[in-house]
Structures are given as C-alpha cells and as structure tokens.
Design an enzyme around this catalytic site. Structure first.
Site, PDB file in Angstrom:
ATOM      1  N   CYS A 251       0.933  -1.276   0.035  1.00 60.78           N
ATOM      2  CA  CYS A 251      -0.095   0.019  -0.023  1.00 60.78           C
ATOM      3  C   CYS A 251       0.849   1.332   0.062  1.00 60.78           C
ATOM      4  O   CYS A 251       0.844   2.229  -1.036  1.00 60.78           O
ATOM      5  CB  CYS A 251      -1.051  -0.071   1.189  1.00 60.78           C
ATOM      6  SG  CYS A 251      -1.948  -1.338   1.152  1.00 60.78           S
TER       7      CYS A 251
HETATM    8  N1  LIG Z   1      -2.953  -5.890   2.141  1.00 64.94           N
HETATM    9  C1  LIG Z   1      -3.404  -4.920   2.805  1.00 64.94           C
HETATM   10  O1  LIG Z   1      -3.077  -4.813   3.880  1.00 64.94           O
HETATM   11  C2  LIG Z   1      -4.374  -3.908   2.039  1.00 64.94           C
HETATM   12  C3  LIG Z   1      -4.938  -3.004   2.885  1.00 64.94           C
HETATM   13  C4  LIG Z   1      -5.829  -1.901   2.406  1.00 64.94           C
HETATM   14  C5  LIG Z   1      -6.121  -1.990   1.175  1.00 64.94           C
HETATM   15  N2  LIG Z   1      -5.626  -2.841   0.101  1.00 64.94           N
HETATM   16  C6  LIG Z   1      -5.919  -2.735  -1.317  1.00 64.94           C
HETATM   17  O2  LIG Z   1      -6.792  -3.943  -1.382  1.00 64.94           O
HETATM   18  C7  LIG Z   1      -6.584  -4.185  -2.755  1.00 64.94           C
HETATM   19  C8  LIG Z   1      -6.200  -5.617  -2.790  1.00 64.94           C
HETATM   20  O3  LIG Z   1      -4.877  -5.903  -2.067  1.00 64.94           O
HETATM   21  P1  LIG Z   1      -4.608  -7.301  -1.558  1.00 64.94           P
HETATM   22  O4  LIG Z   1      -3.513  -7.167  -0.445  1.00 64.94           O
HETATM   23  O5  LIG Z   1      -5.603  -8.095  -1.187  1.00 64.94           O
HETATM   24  O6  LIG Z   1      -3.999  -7.956  -3.080  1.00 64.94           O
HETATM   25  P2  LIG Z   1      -3.623  -9.619  -3.156  1.00 64.94           P
HETATM   26  O7  LIG Z   1      -2.691  -9.620  -4.276  1.00 64.94           O
HETATM   27  O8  LIG Z   1      -3.378 -10.174  -2.036  1.00 64.94           O
HETATM   28  O9  LIG Z   1      -4.952 -10.073  -3.672  1.00 64.94           O
HETATM   29  C9  LIG Z   1      -5.670 -10.070  -4.716  1.00 64.94           C
HETATM   30  C10 LIG Z   1      -6.392 -11.136  -5.304  1.00 64.94           C
HETATM   31  O10 LIG Z   1      -6.942 -10.772  -6.503  1.00 64.94           O
HETATM   32  C11 LIG Z   1      -6.891 -11.902  -7.366  1.00 64.94           C
HETATM   33  N3  LIG Z   1      -7.385 -11.385  -8.803  1.00 64.94           N
HETATM   34  C12 LIG Z   1      -6.572 -10.558  -9.555  1.00 64.94           C
HETATM   35  N4  LIG Z   1      -7.312 -10.393 -10.702  1.00 64.94           N
HETATM   36  C13 LIG Z   1      -8.544 -11.001 -10.420  1.00 64.94           C
HETATM   37  C14 LIG Z   1      -9.786 -10.981 -11.177  1.00 64.94           C
HETATM   38  N5  LIG Z   1      -9.914 -10.466 -12.443  1.00 64.94           N
HETATM   39  N6  LIG Z   1     -10.964 -11.597 -10.596  1.00 64.94           N
HETATM   40  C15 LIG Z   1     -10.919 -12.087  -9.624  1.00 64.94           C
HETATM   41  N7  LIG Z   1      -9.615 -12.087  -8.705  1.00 64.94           N
HETATM   42  C16 LIG Z   1      -8.524 -11.497  -9.194  1.00 64.94           C
HETATM   43  C17 LIG Z   1      -5.396 -12.303  -7.438  1.00 64.94           C
HETATM   44  O11 LIG Z   1      -5.268 -13.800  -7.724  1.00 64.94           O
HETATM   45  C18 LIG Z   1      -5.293 -12.141  -5.902  1.00 64.94           C
HETATM   46  O12 LIG Z   1      -5.624 -13.233  -5.162  1.00 64.94           O
HETATM   47  C19 LIG Z   1      -5.361  -3.346  -3.168  1.00 64.94           C
HETATM   48  O13 LIG Z   1      -6.020  -2.214  -4.096  1.00 64.94           O
HETATM   49  C20 LIG Z   1      -4.814  -2.965  -2.130  1.00 64.94           C
HETATM   50  O14 LIG Z   1      -4.049  -1.622  -2.371  1.00 64.94           O
HETATM   51  C21 LIG Z   1      -4.628  -3.699   0.545  1.00 64.94           C
END
Ligand SMILES: NC(=O)c1ccc[n+]([C@@H]2O[C@H](COP(=O)([O-])OP(=O)(O)OC[C@H]3O[C@@H](n4cnc5c(N)ncnc54)[C@H](O)[C@@H]3O)[C@@H](O)[C@H]2O)c1
Length: 414
Positions: A251
């Site tokens: 992030c």
């Molecule tokens: N990790 C954190 O602590 C956190 C906190 C707040 C916000 N975010 C935000 O949340 C969002 C997701 O982050 P994350 O850490 O969960 O990412 P991540 O990479 O862990 O998970 C994303 C998932 O989406 C899947 N994916 C990709 N394309 C896809 C599609 N077309 N359809 C279905 N699934 C699909 C991927 O395979 C993966 O499993 C980002 O925008 C991030 O900035 C993350």
C-alpha cells in the site's frame, strides 16, 4: 481471495452468509476449497470452519449471477511507468458484467484514485442496460488492515463507505452492517476513495519525514529513536512514526502515486507525495552506504564480504514480502560484491518475485552461524529474533530499526 478479500469472505461466512470467493488463480481456489490457508496470519482452521458454513472458492464467474453482493478486492499496482494500473479492476468488471442482474450491490475495495468508481465501473455497468442507483447499487468502501496487528479484527475496524447515489449508500451500509460494528458513511464514492488515499499518504509522508530526520541525526551523532521516544511523551499534537530501511508493503509505497497521477490531470503537482517518495526510495542505498562505511572502519571491503540479512519481510512479524526494502538491500549488496544470505523465521524460502531472483533459504540463527558472517544487516525487527544472542556472537550488526539502543562496539545504526 487475497490479503483483503479472504478475511472479508471469512467474516461474512462467520456471521452465516454463504460466500463464494472468486479468484482467477486456480492454486488459491484449490487450497481454499481444501479448507486450508495460504496466508501466514490467517489460520487453516478459520478456512475449514468457513467451508462447513458454505464458503467456497471458485474461478467460474458465471456464478456471480447467484449472489446478491459483489465485493471487489483485486490488486491496484503501479505500471512500469509508475502510473495507476487498473487492469485487475477492469478485468474483474469485464468478467462480472455479463452476469450482473438487477438487485445486486457492487462494492469496490481496492485502493485507487478518486473518480475510479464513477468513471470506470459505473459506465461498464450501465452499458449492460442496468441503471446504477435503481437496478444495481454501486459503492466504494476501502479496506483498512494492519497485517500482523492482532489488536484489531475486521469487525472492529470502522469502515468508510460512499455510494454513487443515496440508495447505493443505503444498500452498501446494509451490506457491511452485517459484519462491521462501526460504519462511516461519506457523501460520495470520490470522498471514500480520497479518504483512503489520505490515510496512506499521511503515513508515506510522515515516514519520509522521520527517514530524513534519521539521516540528519546520523550526521549529528544523535539517536533518532531516542528523539522520537522523547517526542512521543508529548500528550497532544505529536504522532510517532519510525524510520527504517525504506518503505514496504502493497500500500504505502504505491497508493500515494495514484493520487499524484490524478492530481496531474487537474494541473496540480503533488509535491509532498513526490518528495516523500524520493526520500523513502533513497533509503536502501543510504543504508548500504552506512554498511560500506562500517566495514571500512574495520578495514574490510564490502566486496567479498559475507552478509546475513535479518528479516526480509516488509514489516515485523509477518511473512509478506511485497515491495519489501530488504530485497533492494540484498540486490545493492550483491551489486557491491557482497555474498548475501538471509534469516527470516517467517520466510523459510525466498519467494518468487517478478524481476528479482535469489535462490536462498532462511539460515538458522545458531551462535556459529551468527559468528560466521562479516556483518548482519537487521532489516526487519521480528519479535522471534533473539537480539541478545545475535549481539553476543555477531562480528558486526548494522541495525536499521533501532533495536539496539545505546552504543556497543559491534553495533552500528543505519
Ligand atoms: N493488503 C493490505 O493490507 C491492504 C490494505 C488495504 C487496502 N488494500 C488494497 O486492496 C486491494 C487488494 O489488495 P490485496 O493485498 O488483497 O492484494 P492480493 O494480491 O493479496 O489479492 C488480490 C487477489 O485478486 C486476485 N485477482 C486478480 N485479478 C482478478 C480478477 N480479474 N478476478 C478475480 N480475482 C482476481 C489475485 O489472484 C489475488 O488473489 C489493493 O487495491 C490494495 O491496495 C490492501
């Protein structure tokens, strides 16, 4: 079904909803359907319990027609040109669009620039002949998570929600009200998107500030950690942030640049964001400079030296390697001719990361191993390390986290 989506799915399952966890990654679908986890801080037990309550994972997007609520938690990285890469969000929307039906609520949780929900998602829904606010209810509700922090669960972290229309917001609040104690409605999806960015930019800028203060303090032979601890005793108007070897995680190093990019479209140069980015991105090279200096002080060259990096995850007590500054530290050290290995109880094998390659496994921290290296570079201060033992046996520790307070002949702060 990533770091954001999986815990949320499990929480909906916990309160009794049958949840489908969509993911394009078949390996994740398989692991989750087998009742197991693939994320260090989420237990397999929580997945297997959810499975008995109707949770299942799937890559079959046609099943989106079966559900009432669709929550999108896909990655929002930066492109090689450091511009927003919305391909995952848009790809998801394309996969879902043919299966949408009246009565569904769609909520985007991925961090993104203000306007994404209205400019990118709404037209794609309306192109299917569905009116947003009447047929489909559209929201933006950012995720707030602090990986490794056991004090807060999803349920107890207040959640921002903005809707495209008043009806969208009402439905969004009804959805999240099932699983979250405190909801914070805001007047639009753009406000919700900007709120999340402000939170992350606030961190990036303040971490940049303390990293700069660390460099100044180092020159002046003042311990920045002692300074911050002192300032933090002020009961008002000061919030402690801690310096480190650079920014990490999915992030903070990325999200601010979503706003910088969008601000440019409005003719505004986001100076604080760019400056903090510059300071934070320069930290690994500064740390390596301190290593070179410390070795030179012991008549040793970096080239040919043996180095053990302690902690390679991006923050303490987690296994998450995304954007970890330890990777850049290792690459910079290798570029200077050092032989680099690592020890991290949370990362037994160096993972596959696009563009980076280390064929390494975590080294066990026995007294003999600790003593075998020319220097240990403390990059991430996991609680699992025995810091006294490390200091007792190491020839030299370069500490980027302020673990070793006070001066000691074999410890150098960086
Ligand atoms: N990790 C954190 O602590 C956190 C906190 C707040 C916000 N975010 C935000 O949340 C969002 C997701 O982050 P994350 O850490 O969960 O990412 P991540 O990479 O862990 O998970 C994303 C998932 O989406 C899947 N994916 C990709 N394309 C896809 C599609 N077309 N359809 C279905 N699934 C699909 C991927 O395979 C993966 O499993 C980002 O925008 C991030 O900035 C993350």
């Amino acid at each position: 079904m990533g770091y954001v989506g999986l815990p949320l799915a499990l929480r909906f399952a916990e309160v009794g909803y049958p949840v489908i966890g969509f993911d394009i990654d078949p390996a994740k679908v398989e692991v989750l359907n087998a009742g197991r986890t693939y994320i260090g801080h989420i237990s397999s037990e929580s997945v297997s319990v959810a499975r008995t309550r109707g949770f299942q994972a799937s890559s079959d997007f046609s099943r989106a027609a079966d559900v009432d609520g669709l929550i999108i938690c896909v990655p929002t990285p930066l492109s090689a040109q450091r511009e927003p890469d919305l391909s995952f969000v848009l790809g998801t929307m394309e996969s879902l669009a043919p299966h949408l039906r009246p009565g569904q609520v769609i909520s985007l949780e991925s961090t993104t620039y203000p306007g994404t929900t209205e400019e990118e998602l709404k037209p794609r829904i309306e192109s299917r002949g569905l009116a947003v606010g009447r047929d489909i209810f559209l929201c933006f509700s950012p995720e707030r998570e602090d990986p490794g922090n056991s004090r807060y669960a999803i349920k107890s972290i207040p959640k921002i929600c903005g809707g495209t229309t008043a009806a969208c917001l009402e439905v969004g609040l009804a959805l999240y009200g099932q699983v979250i104690d405190t909801l914070v409605p805001v007047s639009s999806t753009r406000v919700a998107e900007m709120t999340k960015l402000l939170e992350n930019i606030h961190r990036a800028v303040n971490v940049g500030l303390v990293n700069e203060m660390k460099i100044i303090c180092d020159r002046m032979d003042i311990d920045i950690h002692e300074v911050i601890r002192g300032a933090a005793t002020k009961p008002f108007g000061f919030v402690p942030y801690w310096p480190g070897p650079g920014l990490g995680g999915h992030c903070i190093p990325i999200d601010p640049f979503y706003l910088a990019w969008k601000a440019r479209k409005y003719g505004v140069h986001a100076r604080f964001i760019e400056l903090a980015g510059e300071v934070n991105r320069a930290m690994p090279a500064w740390v390596v400079g301190k290593v070179v200096e410390a070795l030179a002080g012991r008549s040793k060259a970096i080239s040919g030296s043996r180095c053990l990096v302690l902690g390679i995850a991006y923050k303490k007590n987690v296994a998450d390697m995304r954007e970890s500054p330890a990777v850049e530290l290792m690459e910079l050290l290798v570029a200077q001719g050092a032989k680099v290995e690592y020890s991290d109880p949370h990362v037994p094998v160096f993972p596959r990361i696009r563009g980076h390659h280390f064929d390494l496994r975590s080294v066990e921290l026995t007294p003999a191993n600790i003593a075998a290296y020319d220097f240990l570079l403390l990059a991430t201060n996991h609680d699992a390390f025995d810091y006294d033992e490390i200091q007792r046996h190491a020839r030299l520790v370069v500490d980027t986290r302020g673990v070793y307070a006070g001066s000691s002949p074999n410890v150098v702060s960086a």
